[in-house]
Each structure stands twice: as C-alpha cells, then as structure tokens.
Write a protein that holds these residues in place. Structure first.
Motif, PDB file in Angstrom:
ATOM      1  N   ILE A 123       9.872  34.552  54.231  1.00  0.00           N
ATOM      2  CA  ILE A 123       8.469  34.919  53.998  1.00  0.00           C
ATOM      3  C   ILE A 123       7.650  34.672  55.266  1.00  0.00           C
ATOM      4  N   ILE A 124       7.847  33.522  55.899  1.00  0.00           N
ATOM      5  CA  ILE A 124       7.106  33.206  57.131  1.00  0.00           C
ATOM      6  C   ILE A 124       7.392  34.252  58.206  1.00  0.00           C
ATOM      7  N   GLN A 125       8.652  34.649  58.363  1.00  0.00           N
ATOM      8  CA  GLN A 125       9.006  35.647  59.369  1.00  0.00           C
ATOM      9  C   GLN A 125       8.395  37.007  59.039  1.00  0.00           C
ATOM     10  N   LYS A 126       8.389  37.369  57.758  1.00  0.00           N
ATOM     11  CA  LYS A 126       7.778  38.644  57.349  1.00  0.00           C
ATOM     12  C   LYS A 126       6.283  38.643  57.638  1.00  0.00           C
ATOM     13  N   ILE A 127       5.620  37.542  57.353  1.00  0.00           N
ATOM     14  CA  ILE A 127       4.176  37.466  57.582  1.00  0.00           C
ATOM     15  C   ILE A 127       3.871  37.497  59.081  1.00  0.00           C
ATOM     16  N   GLU A 128       4.700  36.854  59.898  1.00  0.00           N
ATOM     17  CA  GLU A 128       4.514  36.926  61.352  1.00  0.00           C
ATOM     18  C   GLU A 128       4.629  38.369  61.842  1.00  0.00           C
ATOM     19  N   LEU A 129       5.618  39.096  61.324  1.00  0.00           N
ATOM     20  CA  LEU A 129       5.769  40.498  61.709  1.00  0.00           C
ATOM     21  C   LEU A 129       4.581  41.312  61.201  1.00  0.00           C
ATOM     22  N   ALA A 130       4.147  41.053  59.977  1.00  0.00           N
ATOM     23  CA  ALA A 130       2.983  41.757  59.427  1.00  0.00           C
ATOM     24  C   ALA A 130       1.761  41.529  60.310  1.00  0.00           C
ATOM     25  N   LYS A 131       1.550  40.287  60.754  1.00  0.00           N
ATOM     26  CA  LYS A 131       0.415  39.988  61.640  1.00  0.00           C
ATOM     27  C   LYS A 131       0.523  40.785  62.941  1.00  0.00           C
ATOM     28  N   ASN A 132       1.711  40.846  63.519  1.00  0.00           N
ATOM     29  CA  ASN A 132       1.903  41.607  64.757  1.00  0.00           C
ATOM     30  C   ASN A 132       1.649  43.095  64.550  1.00  0.00           C
ATOM     31  N   LEU A 133       2.106  43.632  63.422  1.00  0.00           N
ATOM     32  CA  LEU A 133       1.881  45.048  63.134  1.00  0.00           C
ATOM     33  C   LEU A 133       0.394  45.331  62.928  1.00  0.00           C
ATOM     34  N   ILE A 134      -0.307  44.402  62.286  1.00  0.00           N
ATOM     35  CA  ILE A 134      -1.752  44.552  62.094  1.00  0.00           C
ATOM     36  C   ILE A 134      -2.462  44.462  63.444  1.00  0.00           C
ATOM     37  N   ILE A 135      -2.082  43.483  64.249  1.00  0.00           N
ATOM     38  CA  ILE A 135      -2.699  43.303  65.574  1.00  0.00           C
ATOM     39  C   ILE A 135      -2.529  44.557  66.422  1.00  0.00           C
ATOM     40  N   ASN A 136      -1.349  45.143  66.376  1.00  0.00           N
ATOM     41  CA  ASN A 136      -1.074  46.325  67.194  1.00  0.00           C
ATOM     42  C   ASN A 136      -1.565  47.616  66.559  1.00  0.00           C
ATOM     43  N   ASN A 137      -2.190  47.509  65.388  1.00  0.00           N
ATOM     44  CA  ASN A 137      -2.776  48.677  64.715  1.00  0.00           C
ATOM     45  C   ASN A 137      -1.761  49.801  64.537  1.00  0.00           C
ATOM     46  N   GLN A 138      -0.509  49.453  64.276  1.00  0.00           N
ATOM     47  CA  GLN A 138       0.533  50.467  64.214  1.00  0.00           C
ATOM     48  C   GLN A 138       0.649  51.123  62.847  1.00  0.00           C
ATOM     49  N   MET A 139       0.353  50.365  61.793  1.00  0.00           N
ATOM     50  CA  MET A 139       0.619  50.865  60.448  1.00  0.00           C
ATOM     51  C   MET A 139      -0.483  50.447  59.492  1.00  0.00           C
ATOM     52  N   THR A 140      -0.551  51.171  58.384  1.00  0.00           N
ATOM     53  CA  THR A 140      -1.454  50.773  57.302  1.00  0.00           C
ATOM     54  C   THR A 140      -0.799  49.626  56.542  1.00  0.00           C
ATOM     55  N   LEU A 141      -1.567  48.960  55.702  1.00  0.00           N
ATOM     56  CA  LEU A 141      -0.996  47.870  54.894  1.00  0.00           C
ATOM     57  C   LEU A 141       0.079  48.392  53.947  1.00  0.00           C
ATOM     58  N   THR A 142      -0.090  49.594  53.456  1.00  0.00           N
ATOM     59  CA  THR A 142       0.919  50.201  52.575  1.00  0.00           C
ATOM     60  C   THR A 142       2.219  50.398  53.340  1.00  0.00           C
ATOM     61  N   GLU A 143       2.118  50.906  54.568  1.00  0.00           N
ATOM     62  CA  GLU A 143       3.321  51.109  55.392  1.00  0.00           C
ATOM     63  C   GLU A 143       3.980  49.782  55.746  1.00  0.00           C
ATOM     64  N   ILE A 144       3.162  48.776  56.032  1.00  0.00           N
ATOM     65  CA  ILE A 144       3.698  47.448  56.355  1.00  0.00           C
ATOM     66  C   ILE A 144       4.412  46.863  55.144  1.00  0.00           C
ATOM     67  N   ALA A 145       3.803  46.984  53.968  1.00  0.00           N
ATOM     68  CA  ALA A 145       4.432  46.470  52.743  1.00  0.00           C
ATOM     69  C   ALA A 145       5.786  47.145  52.517  1.00  0.00           C
ATOM     70  N   TYR A 146       5.850  48.459  52.722  1.00  0.00           N
ATOM     71  CA  TYR A 146       7.110  49.184  52.557  1.00  0.00           C
ATOM     72  C   TYR A 146       8.139  48.722  53.581  1.00  0.00           C
ATOM     73  N   LYS A 147       7.722  48.642  54.852  1.00  0.00           N
ATOM     74  CA  LYS A 147       8.632  48.239  55.932  1.00  0.00           C
ATOM     75  C   LYS A 147       9.224  46.857  55.678  1.00  0.00           C
TER      76      LYS A 147
END
Length: 186
Positions: A123-147
């Motif tokens: 979970i911690i690793q997933k949240i770290e990746l989610a934070k990086n994806l949000i920071i880089n503005n690469q994906m929507t939250l829906t796309e991040i949840a799927y990924k």
C-alpha cells in the motif's frame, strides 16, 4: 526558479551503482533491482571500501540471509507496483512465484524483520507511485486507480488518506497552489 522533474528510480539506481562501483576496477553485473554479482574474487578490504562509498548514498551491502530475502521481497514489490501493465494475479501469488517460497513464510519473515506487513508495504509503495503520478500530472485519478489495481477511485482515496493524511484531490489542490505561487514568484 522551481522545476518539477520526473525520474525512473530503477534506472537512476542502476546508473548510480554503476558510477560508484566502476572506479574500484572490479568486474560486476547488475542482476536485478537491488542485486549485483561480483564476477571476480573481491577482498574484504575492498568490500569495506565499497561499503563506505555506498553508505554515503544510503545504500548498504546486506549479508544476513533473512535480511537479503526481506530486501528481495521489497525489491519485488517495488518492481510489481511500478510495472507498466497491471498484474492479473494476486500479489501473494506473484511474490511466492517470483521468490520461490510460500507466501506464508515470506509474510511471517517480512513482519518479523520489518515490524510491518507485506500488505502495508505494498500500500505504501502504491501511494508513493500515486503521488508521483499526481505530481507529474500524467493521469487522472481514475487512470491511477486502474493502473494501481484499485477497485475504484474511492478505494484509492481511502488508502491515500490513511497513508498521507489527505485525499488525492486535496494533494492535487496543494500542488496546483504551489505551482501558481512558484509561477508568480518567477
């Protein structure tokens, strides 16, 4: 001026290890994330020198068998979470197959050595990746949840808040505000 950067931790770590070990004039190969093989006999004095250099970067050579397996578990989880395509297998099955041990054994060992569960570490690793994806503005939250293999954005949001103390949406708003302030200050 503030700049936002994107980097691949695997590529960064591999390059850093290569740069740090090359001056020692020892033949080696990087087997995988967190694992190298010396291709020649290395004296203990040389290992001590290498250890000092690696420690400056927060990298340590692990010699205890339990610690080695725990590090392999961590490395496999990081690799699993950072894979391009979502896995179609449970993490417990993936870890057991990749590390050639029963998941029960891996789970007990991990908890014994780290004082946390494999599930929590994932979970911690997933949240770290989610934070990086949000920071880089690469994906929507829906796309991040799927990924990240979450059943819904709500599930991602709950775990994100449990780990960080704020929701992903609040995290996005904070980043947006910081960027606006940074642009104003240019």
């Amino acid at each position: 001026m503030k700049a936002f950067i994107k980097f691949d931790i695997n590529v960064l770590t591999k390059k850093l290890i290569e740069n740090l070990l090359t001056p020692f004039d020892i033949k080696f190969r990087i087997i995988g994330f967190g694992e190298i093989e010396f291709l020649e006999k290395v004296s203990q004095a040389k290992i001590d020198e290498i250890t000092i250099v690696l420690n400056e970067y927060g990298i340590e050579i692990i010699e205890n068998q339990k610690s080695i397996l725990v590090q392999k578990i961590k490395d496999t989880i990081v690799e699993m979470v950072n894979t391009e395509d979502p896995l179609n297998v449970k993490s417990s099955v993936y870890l057991a197959e990749r590390l050639d041990h029963s998941y029960g054994y891996l789970s007990n060992l991990f908890s014994e050595v780290t004082y946390t569960s494999i599930e929590n570490y994932i979970i911690i690793q997933k949240i770290e990746l989610a934070k990086n994806l949000i920071i880089n503005n690469q994906m929507t939250l829906t796309e991040i949840a799927y990924k990240l293999n979450y059943s819904s954005v709500a599930h991602l949001s709950t775990q994100f808040k449990n780990i960080t103390g704020i929701t992903p949406s609040a995290f996005q708003r904070i980043l947006k505000k910081r960027r606006e302030i940074a642009i104003k200050n240019l």
